[in-house]
Design a protein around this motif. Structure first.
Motif, PDB file in Angstrom:
ATOM      1  N   ASP A  46       0.839  -1.198   0.000  1.00 62.26           N
ATOM      2  CA  ASP A  46       0.000   0.000   0.000  1.00 62.26           C
ATOM      3  C   ASP A  46       0.876   1.251   0.000  1.00 62.26           C
ATOM      4  OD1 ASP A  46      -2.277  -1.626   0.206  1.00 62.26           O
ATOM      5  OD2 ASP A  46      -2.157  -1.629   2.400  1.00 62.26           O
ATOM      6  N   LEU A  47       1.911   1.256   0.888  1.00 62.99           N
ATOM      7  CA  LEU A  47       2.798   2.408   0.961  1.00 62.99           C
ATOM      8  C   LEU A  47       3.573   2.571  -0.329  1.00 62.99           C
ATOM      9  CD1 LEU A  47       3.891   4.717   2.679  1.00 62.99           C
ATOM     10  CD2 LEU A  47       5.591   3.133   3.628  1.00 62.99           C
ATOM     11  N   SER A  48       3.951   1.467  -0.946  1.00 68.47           N
ATOM     12  CA  SER A  48       4.635   1.518  -2.235  1.00 68.47           C
ATOM     13  C   SER A  48       3.744   2.174  -3.290  1.00 68.47           C
ATOM     14  CB  SER A  48       5.018   0.105  -2.674  1.00 68.47           C
ATOM     15  OG  SER A  48       5.590   0.104  -3.967  1.00 68.47           O
ATOM     16  N   GLY A  49       2.468   1.815  -3.249  1.00 65.79           N
ATOM     17  CA  GLY A  49       1.542   2.364  -4.243  1.00 65.79           C
ATOM     18  C   GLY A  49       1.357   3.858  -4.127  1.00 65.79           C
ATOM     19  N   ILE A  50       1.333   4.391  -2.895  1.00 59.88           N
ATOM     20  CA  ILE A  50       1.074   5.831  -2.748  1.00 59.88           C
ATOM     21  C   ILE A  50       2.349   6.674  -2.810  1.00 59.88           C
ATOM     22  CG2 ILE A  50      -1.033   5.469  -1.424  1.00 59.88           C
ATOM     23  CD1 ILE A  50       0.489   6.069   1.118  1.00 59.88           C
ATOM     24  N   THR A  51       3.507   6.022  -2.644  1.00 58.38           N
ATOM     25  CA  THR A  51       4.767   6.782  -2.706  1.00 58.38           C
ATOM     26  C   THR A  51       5.506   6.607  -4.020  1.00 58.38           C
ATOM     27  OG1 THR A  51       6.030   4.951  -1.712  1.00 58.38           O
ATOM     28  CG2 THR A  51       5.116   6.629  -0.208  1.00 58.38           C
ATOM     29  N   GLY A  52       5.196   5.521  -4.753  1.00 57.91           N
ATOM     30  CA  GLY A  52       5.943   5.233  -5.978  1.00 57.91           C
ATOM     31  C   GLY A  52       7.314   4.631  -5.697  1.00 57.91           C
ATOM     32  N   ILE A  53       7.558   4.228  -4.446  1.00 56.70           N
ATOM     33  CA  ILE A  53       8.835   3.616  -4.057  1.00 56.70           C
ATOM     34  C   ILE A  53       8.634   2.112  -3.995  1.00 56.70           C
ATOM     35  CG2 ILE A  53      10.611   3.483  -2.251  1.00 56.70           C
ATOM     36  CD1 ILE A  53       9.652   6.313  -1.369  1.00 56.70           C
ATOM     37  N   LYS A  54       9.545   1.345  -4.568  1.00 56.55           N
ATOM     38  CA  LYS A  54       9.393  -0.106  -4.599  1.00 56.55           C
ATOM     39  C   LYS A  54       9.306  -0.672  -3.190  1.00 56.55           C
ATOM     40  CE  LYS A  54      11.687  -0.791  -9.064  1.00 56.55           C
ATOM     41  NZ  LYS A  54      12.820  -1.441  -9.773  1.00 56.55           N
ATOM     42  N   SER A  55       8.464  -1.690  -3.037  1.00 54.50           N
ATOM     43  CA  SER A  55       8.266  -2.278  -1.715  1.00 54.50           C
ATOM     44  C   SER A  55       9.547  -2.903  -1.177  1.00 54.50           C
ATOM     45  CB  SER A  55       7.137  -3.324  -1.757  1.00 54.50           C
ATOM     46  OG  SER A  55       7.418  -4.341  -2.704  1.00 54.50           O
ATOM     47  N   ALA A  56      10.406  -3.427  -2.064  1.00 56.20           N
ATOM     48  CA  ALA A  56      11.675  -4.011  -1.610  1.00 56.20           C
ATOM     49  C   ALA A  56      12.553  -2.944  -0.968  1.00 56.20           C
ATOM     50  CB  ALA A  56      12.400  -4.671  -2.779  1.00 56.20           C
ATOM     51  N   MET A  57      12.562  -1.745  -1.555  1.00 59.13           N
ATOM     52  CA  MET A  57      13.353  -0.655  -0.978  1.00 59.13           C
ATOM     53  C   MET A  57      12.743  -0.196   0.341  1.00 59.13           C
ATOM     54  SD  MET A  57      14.308   3.117  -2.526  1.00 59.13           S
ATOM     55  CE  MET A  57      15.424   2.451  -3.762  1.00 59.13           C
ATOM     56  N   LEU A  58      11.421  -0.103   0.396  1.00 58.42           N
ATOM     57  CA  LEU A  58      10.757   0.288   1.642  1.00 58.42           C
ATOM     58  C   LEU A  58      11.055  -0.708   2.754  1.00 58.42           C
ATOM     59  CD1 LEU A  58       7.290   1.417   0.249  1.00 58.42           C
ATOM     60  CD2 LEU A  58       9.015   2.904   1.279  1.00 58.42           C
ATOM     61  N   SER A  59      11.075  -1.993   2.407  1.00 50.92           N
ATOM     62  CA  SER A  59      11.379  -3.022   3.393  1.00 50.92           C
ATOM     63  C   SER A  59      12.792  -2.848   3.937  1.00 50.92           C
ATOM     64  CB  SER A  59      11.221  -4.413   2.764  1.00 50.92           C
ATOM     65  OG  SER A  59      11.586  -5.423   3.682  1.00 50.92           O
ATOM     66  N   ASN A  78      13.838  -1.950   7.797  1.00 52.11           N
ATOM     67  CA  ASN A  78      14.683  -2.883   8.524  1.00 52.11           C
ATOM     68  C   ASN A  78      16.065  -2.314   8.837  1.00 52.11           C
ATOM     69  OD1 ASN A  78      12.699  -4.878   8.522  1.00 52.11           O
ATOM     70  ND2 ASN A  78      13.388  -5.753   6.592  1.00 52.11           N
ATOM     71  N   GLY A  79      16.266  -1.022   8.544  1.00 51.23           N
ATOM     72  CA  GLY A  79      17.538  -0.392   8.849  1.00 51.23           C
ATOM     73  C   GLY A  79      18.677  -0.854   7.981  1.00 51.23           C
ATOM     74  N   ARG A  80      18.381  -1.388   6.811  1.00 49.21           N
ATOM     75  CA  ARG A  80      19.419  -1.887   5.919  1.00 49.21           C
ATOM     76  C   ARG A  80      19.661  -0.961   4.733  1.00 49.21           C
ATOM     77  NH1 ARG A  80      21.445  -6.090   7.880  1.00 49.21           N
ATOM     78  NH2 ARG A  80      20.276  -7.323   9.406  1.00 49.21           N
ATOM     79  N   MET A  81      19.041   0.197   4.785  1.00 49.67           N
ATOM     80  CA  MET A  81      19.284   1.234   3.792  1.00 49.67           C
ATOM     81  C   MET A  81      18.916   2.570   4.406  1.00 49.67           C
ATOM     82  SD  MET A  81      17.509   1.810   0.041  1.00 49.67           S
ATOM     83  CE  MET A  81      18.513   0.597  -0.791  1.00 49.67           C
ATOM     84  N   LEU A  82      19.771   3.565   4.229  1.00 51.65           N
ATOM     85  CA  LEU A  82      19.426   4.919   4.654  1.00 51.65           C
ATOM     86  C   LEU A  82      18.737   5.618   3.494  1.00 51.65           C
ATOM     87  CD1 LEU A  82      22.528   6.243   6.638  1.00 51.65           C
ATOM     88  CD2 LEU A  82      20.376   5.355   7.522  1.00 51.65           C
ATOM     89  N   PRO A  83      17.509   6.082   3.679  1.00 50.38           N
ATOM     90  CA  PRO A  83      16.827   6.764   2.581  1.00 50.38           C
ATOM     91  C   PRO A  83      17.461   8.116   2.300  1.00 50.38           C
ATOM     92  CG  PRO A  83      15.559   6.991   4.604  1.00 50.38           C
ATOM     93  CD  PRO A  83      16.704   6.056   4.922  1.00 50.38           C
ATOM     94  N   THR A  84      17.428   8.531   1.044  1.00 53.57           N
ATOM     95  CA  THR A  84      17.854   9.887   0.718  1.00 53.57           C
ATOM     96  C   THR A  84      16.841  10.858   1.323  1.00 53.57           C
ATOM     97  OG1 THR A  84      16.599   9.937  -1.347  1.00 53.57           O
ATOM     98  CG2 THR A  84      18.873   9.097  -1.455  1.00 53.57           C
TER      99      THR A  84
END
Length: 205
Positions: A37-50, A54-60
Protein backbone atom coordinates in the motif's frame (compact mmCIF):
# COMPACT_ATOMS: atom_id res chain seq x y z
CA UNK A 1 -3.23 24.22 -0.51
CA UNK A 2 -0.81 22.07 1.48
CA UNK A 3 2.78 23.24 1.27
CA UNK A 4 5.40 20.70 0.23
CA UNK A 5 7.83 19.92 3.07
CA UNK A 6 11.38 21.06 2.42
CA UNK A 7 14.62 19.23 3.28
CA UNK A 8 15.73 22.34 5.20
CA UNK A 9 13.18 21.34 7.84
CA UNK A 10 15.50 18.52 8.92
CA UNK A 11 17.04 19.20 12.31
CA UNK A 12 20.65 20.26 11.85
CA UNK A 13 21.84 17.98 14.68
CA UNK A 14 22.69 14.29 14.54
CA UNK A 15 19.91 11.88 13.69
CA UNK A 16 19.47 8.55 15.42
CA UNK A 17 19.56 6.32 12.36
CA UNK A 18 18.51 3.06 13.97
CA UNK A 19 15.11 4.67 14.70
CA UNK A 20 14.26 5.74 11.13
CA UNK A 21 12.99 2.39 9.89
CA UNK A 22 11.11 1.60 13.08
CA UNK A 23 9.35 4.96 13.05
CA UNK A 24 8.27 4.54 9.44
CA UNK A 25 7.05 1.02 10.20
CA UNK A 26 5.09 2.26 13.23
CA UNK A 27 3.42 5.13 11.37
CA UNK A 28 2.63 2.85 8.43
CA UNK A 29 0.94 0.30 10.70
CA UNK A 30 -0.90 3.04 12.57
CA UNK A 31 -2.43 3.99 9.21
CA UNK A 32 -3.38 0.35 8.57
CA UNK A 33 -1.14 0.17 5.51
CA UNK A 34 0.85 -2.77 4.18
CA UNK A 35 4.21 -2.29 2.45
CA UNK A 36 2.53 -2.71 -0.92
CA UNK A 37 0.00 0.00 0.00
CA UNK A 38 2.80 2.41 0.96
CA UNK A 39 4.63 1.52 -2.24
CA UNK A 40 1.54 2.36 -4.24
CA UNK A 41 1.07 5.83 -2.75
CA UNK A 42 4.77 6.78 -2.71
CA UNK A 43 5.94 5.23 -5.98
CA UNK A 44 8.83 3.62 -4.06
CA UNK A 45 9.39 -0.11 -4.60
CA UNK A 46 8.27 -2.28 -1.71
CA UNK A 47 11.67 -4.01 -1.61
CA UNK A 48 13.35 -0.66 -0.98
CA UNK A 49 10.76 0.29 1.64
CA UNK A 50 11.38 -3.02 3.39
CA UNK A 51 15.15 -2.37 3.51
CA UNK A 52 14.54 1.13 4.89
CA UNK A 53 12.19 -0.17 7.59
CA UNK A 54 14.68 -2.88 8.52
CA UNK A 55 17.54 -0.39 8.85
CA UNK A 56 19.42 -1.89 5.92
CA UNK A 57 19.28 1.23 3.79
CA UNK A 58 19.43 4.92 4.65
CA UNK A 59 16.83 6.76 2.58
CA UNK A 60 17.85 9.89 0.72
CA UNK A 61 16.31 13.10 2.02
CA UNK A 62 13.84 13.33 -0.93
CA UNK A 63 12.82 9.69 -0.42
CA UNK A 64 12.36 10.18 3.32
CA UNK A 65 10.26 13.31 2.80
CA UNK A 66 8.11 11.52 0.24
CA UNK A 67 7.41 8.72 2.72
CA UNK A 68 6.55 10.92 5.69
CA UNK A 69 4.44 13.25 3.54
CA UNK A 70 2.39 10.38 2.11
CA UNK A 71 1.95 9.02 5.63
CA UNK A 72 0.60 12.40 6.70
CA UNK A 73 3.32 13.03 9.28
CA UNK A 74 4.51 16.55 10.02
CA UNK A 75 8.27 16.77 9.37
CA UNK A 76 8.90 18.50 12.69
CA UNK A 77 7.10 15.67 14.51
CA UNK A 78 9.05 12.96 12.72
CA UNK A 79 12.48 14.53 13.08
CA UNK A 80 11.91 15.47 16.71
CA UNK A 81 11.86 11.73 17.43
CA UNK A 82 15.16 11.24 15.59
CA UNK A 83 17.17 14.15 16.91
CA UNK A 84 20.22 13.45 19.03
CA UNK A 85 22.54 15.77 20.92
CA UNK A 86 25.06 17.18 18.43
CA UNK A 87 27.61 18.51 20.92
CA UNK A 88 30.88 16.55 21.06
CA UNK A 89 33.10 17.48 24.03
CA UNK A 90 36.12 15.57 22.69
CA UNK A 91 35.23 12.18 24.17
CA UNK A 92 32.25 9.91 24.77
CA UNK A 93 31.74 7.53 27.67
CA UNK A 94 29.06 5.02 26.76
CA UNK A 95 27.57 3.07 29.68
CA UNK A 96 26.05 -0.32 28.99
CA UNK A 97 22.69 0.86 30.32
CA UNK A 98 22.57 3.62 27.70
CA UNK A 99 22.52 1.27 24.72
CA UNK A 100 19.20 1.50 22.86
CA UNK A 101 17.45 -1.76 21.91
CA UNK A 102 15.86 -1.85 18.48
CA UNK A 103 14.32 -4.27 15.99
CA UNK A 104 15.51 -4.85 12.45
CA UNK A 105 13.65 -7.67 10.70
CA UNK A 106 10.35 -8.31 12.49
CA UNK A 107 10.37 -11.99 11.56
CA UNK A 108 13.87 -12.68 12.90
CA UNK A 109 14.05 -15.12 15.82
CA UNK A 110 16.62 -14.75 18.58
CA UNK A 111 18.21 -11.56 17.21
CA UNK A 112 18.65 -8.80 19.81
CA UNK A 113 20.14 -5.49 18.62
CA UNK A 114 21.40 -2.61 20.74
CA UNK A 115 22.70 0.59 19.19
CA UNK A 116 25.96 1.67 20.84
CA UNK A 117 27.06 4.64 18.75
CA UNK A 118 25.99 6.47 15.60
CA UNK A 119 27.59 9.37 13.79
CA UNK A 120 27.29 11.24 10.53
CA UNK A 121 30.18 12.62 8.51
CA UNK A 122 30.53 14.51 5.25
CA UNK A 123 30.15 11.56 2.90
CA UNK A 124 27.98 9.21 4.94
CA UNK A 125 27.32 7.74 8.36
CA UNK A 126 28.16 4.79 10.56
CA UNK A 127 26.34 2.84 13.22
CA UNK A 128 27.89 0.50 15.80
CA UNK A 129 25.59 -2.14 17.30
CA UNK A 130 25.81 -5.02 19.74
CA UNK A 131 24.06 -8.09 18.33
CA UNK A 132 23.18 -10.95 20.66
CA UNK A 133 22.19 -14.24 19.04
CA UNK A 134 20.17 -16.51 21.29
CA UNK A 135 20.00 -20.32 20.88
CA UNK A 136 17.89 -21.12 17.83
CA UNK A 137 18.46 -17.67 16.26
CA UNK A 138 17.43 -17.59 12.63
CA UNK A 139 16.41 -15.30 9.80
CA UNK A 140 16.64 -15.37 6.00
CA UNK A 141 19.68 -13.94 4.23
CA UNK A 142 19.45 -10.15 3.78
CA UNK A 143 21.29 -7.40 1.94
CA UNK A 144 22.35 -4.03 3.34
CA UNK A 145 23.18 -0.86 1.39
CA UNK A 146 26.33 -0.43 3.48
CA UNK A 147 29.66 -2.03 4.26
CA UNK A 148 29.64 -4.19 7.37
CA UNK A 149 32.25 -5.16 9.95
CA UNK A 150 31.42 -8.10 12.20
CA UNK A 151 33.61 -8.77 15.26
CA UNK A 152 32.95 -11.82 17.45
CA UNK A 153 32.93 -10.89 21.12
CA UNK A 154 31.67 -14.17 22.53
CA UNK A 155 31.08 -17.67 21.22
CA UNK A 156 31.49 -19.08 17.74
CA UNK A 157 29.25 -19.38 14.71
CA UNK A 158 29.21 -19.63 10.95
CA UNK A 159 28.62 -16.61 8.75
CA UNK A 160 27.18 -17.04 5.28
CA UNK A 161 28.04 -14.68 2.42
CA UNK A 162 26.03 -15.78 -0.61
CA UNK A 163 27.40 -19.30 -1.31
CA UNK A 164 30.42 -19.09 1.04
CA UNK A 165 30.42 -20.12 4.69
CA UNK A 166 32.98 -18.76 7.18
CA UNK A 167 33.75 -20.23 10.59
CA UNK A 168 34.07 -17.40 13.14
CA UNK A 169 35.18 -17.57 16.75
CA UNK A 170 36.01 -15.06 19.50
CA UNK A 171 38.30 -12.29 18.25
CA UNK A 172 37.61 -12.91 14.54
CA UNK A 173 36.60 -10.03 12.26
CA UNK A 174 34.71 -10.22 8.97
CA UNK A 175 34.46 -7.19 6.64
CA UNK A 176 32.18 -7.35 3.63
CA UNK A 177 29.97 -5.47 1.20
CA UNK A 178 26.46 -5.68 2.65
CA UNK A 179 24.98 -5.92 -0.85
CA UNK A 180 26.11 -9.55 -0.78
CA UNK A 181 23.26 -11.68 0.69
CA UNK A 182 24.37 -12.57 4.20
CA UNK A 183 23.29 -14.07 7.50
CA UNK A 184 24.80 -15.50 10.68
CA UNK A 185 24.24 -19.25 11.06
CA UNK A 186 23.93 -20.20 14.73
CA UNK A 187 22.84 -23.76 15.39
CA UNK A 188 24.27 -24.48 18.85
CA UNK A 189 22.61 -24.10 22.23
CA UNK A 190 24.77 -21.14 23.21
CA UNK A 191 24.59 -17.34 23.18
CA UNK A 192 26.80 -15.46 20.73
CA UNK A 193 27.60 -11.75 20.87
CA UNK A 194 28.84 -9.71 17.93
CA UNK A 195 29.86 -6.12 17.37
CA UNK A 196 28.43 -5.03 14.04
CA UNK A 197 29.39 -1.77 12.36
CA UNK A 198 27.44 -0.44 9.37
CA UNK A 199 29.31 2.07 7.20
CA UNK A 200 26.93 3.98 4.93
CA UNK A 201 29.53 5.50 2.63
CA UNK A 202 31.45 5.02 -0.59
CA UNK A 203 34.68 3.08 -0.03
CA UNK A 204 37.39 2.79 -2.65
CA UNK A 205 37.50 -0.71 -4.03
Amino acid sequence: MQQEPQPEAVNSGQLVYHKIGGLIRRYRKDKGLKLLDLSGITGIKSAMLSKIENGRMLPTIPTLFTIIQKLGIKPETFFAELSAENHFPGFLLLRKGQYASYVKEEGAIGFEYQSILEHTFESGAFQLSLLTLRPGAQRPAVTTAAYEIVYVLRGHLQYQLEDRLFELTEGDTLFFDGNIPHMPVHTENTTVQLLVMYIFAEISR
